[in-house]
Design an enzyme around this catalytic site. Sequence first.
Site, PDB file in Angstrom:
ATOM      1  N   LYS A 146     -56.556 -39.110 -62.413  1.00 47.54           N
ATOM      2  CA  LYS A 146     -55.662 -40.240 -62.673  1.00 47.54           C
ATOM      3  C   LYS A 146     -56.479 -41.521 -62.794  1.00 47.54           C
ATOM      4  CE  LYS A 146     -51.363 -42.120 -60.677  1.00 47.54           C
ATOM      5  NZ  LYS A 146     -50.417 -41.976 -59.538  1.00 47.54           N
ATOM      6  N   SER A 203     -45.742 -41.797 -60.812  1.00 45.42           N
ATOM      7  CA  SER A 203     -46.620 -42.495 -61.720  1.00 45.42           C
ATOM      8  C   SER A 203     -47.717 -41.616 -62.315  1.00 45.42           C
ATOM      9  CB  SER A 203     -47.274 -43.678 -60.991  1.00 45.42           C
ATOM     10  OG  SER A 203     -48.087 -43.227 -59.919  1.00 45.42           O
ATOM     11  N   SER A 208     -45.031 -40.109 -56.488  1.00 41.85           N
ATOM     12  CA  SER A 208     -45.761 -40.113 -57.763  1.00 41.85           C
ATOM     13  C   SER A 208     -46.452 -38.809 -58.124  1.00 41.85           C
ATOM     14  CB  SER A 208     -46.794 -41.247 -57.775  1.00 41.85           C
ATOM     15  OG  SER A 208     -46.156 -42.491 -57.890  1.00 41.85           O
TER      16      SER A 208
END
Length: 439
Positions: A57, A138, A162
């Site tokens: 990420k 996210s 997330s």
Amino acid sequence: MPIDLSAAREQLEAAVVAATSDACRHAFTLTTFDEAGAQARAARPDAPLAGRPVSIKDLFDVAGQTTAAASRVLADAPPARADAPAVARLRAAGAAFVGRTNMSEFAFSGVGINPHHGTPANVATAALDATPRIPGGSTSGGAVSVAAGAAWAALGSDTGGSIRIPAALQGLVGFKNTARLVPTDGAIPLSTTLDTVCAITTNVRDALTVHEVLAARSVKLAHKPLAALRLGVPTTLMLDGLEPAVAAAFQRALATLRNAGARVEELALPQLGELAALNAAGGFSAAESWAWHRRLLATKADQYDPRVALRIRRGEKMSAADYIELTWARRDWIARTEAAMGEPPGFDAMLSPTVPLIAPAIAPLVASDEAFFAANGALLRNPSAINFLDGCALSLPCHGAGEMPVGLMVWSGALRDDAVLDASLAIEAALAPSRGGSA
């Protein structure tokens, strides 16, 4: 057990093809296929992740790369000098890093929409419905990378859901460990109180393996059969406003577990009903993100996603006294909630729908702030309760073949990770036949 390196390299080759396909459009902010190939060739067969393709990420430092959190604000930041500890542990375990993944800007949304880099569409729903649907956030690009086969696992973060939200919406497994078990150093913070470093995989066994690497510890499994499990189903908050598809899949999963011998019992757990009032001023995420972003907002506010900036600015209105009182209130709430759960030795784990809805279409949420924030609030509601609890939780698929993805959340209090993983392995095996898989 040593990994077949030739199979791992074939998996990496397939991952590169998937990463460059339409399914991964907008999923990556940077691809590093050459480096991944070198890492795979250098991997030892006895390494836990030998040659497995892993995505990172865009929140974590990787030596030599810029950590931008999928924002324009940090696009010109200098490259990281060293790996974040989580990245370093994956590297040492033999992972092959295929690239950095797109995300909600600064991790501040459960939806996954990004106006700077585009929004990766949900891979799992694309095969069922022509409407492009949200990936969940996210860790949006990370989930897409796993669902598309571009990564065996995706390193991400979970502050209010997330990891679990995109896993639920795309038919994947997302394990949020107890926050303190994995260091958050080298990651841009959203909430220093709630941030958790964890990963998305396709199954529970792989989630366990990645967790052992990230937490640098061995999971101790009790191997409890379903008939030995006592599972609680909180009726406060978690079951409110479920979309029909979610309610049907959840109730069918509970029936399957009961038929397999598990004791599945409802409990009120009224403390969950207090969460909205406790976080009415914005909670830890607003206060702590404001502390980190306030100087950048003073000079670069026009470069932020306006929806992200709006949520961060809620923290500007919180006083030091408000923040301290919230820490006290959370401590008291955790104690009362754990006592009501009766753990240990009461329930082995709790069961809830991960989120109350299936993945909504992207376009209406891009067009309307009202629709966006309504969906965001709904997506965050259930999983964020576990972050406030300082607990651990795993989302695994519970929908049937040909149905829109629905996640079942298996959860418990702090440091009950091994019990949650143990129960999740048994639950996953029990649900496999109804999902078209083998037990």
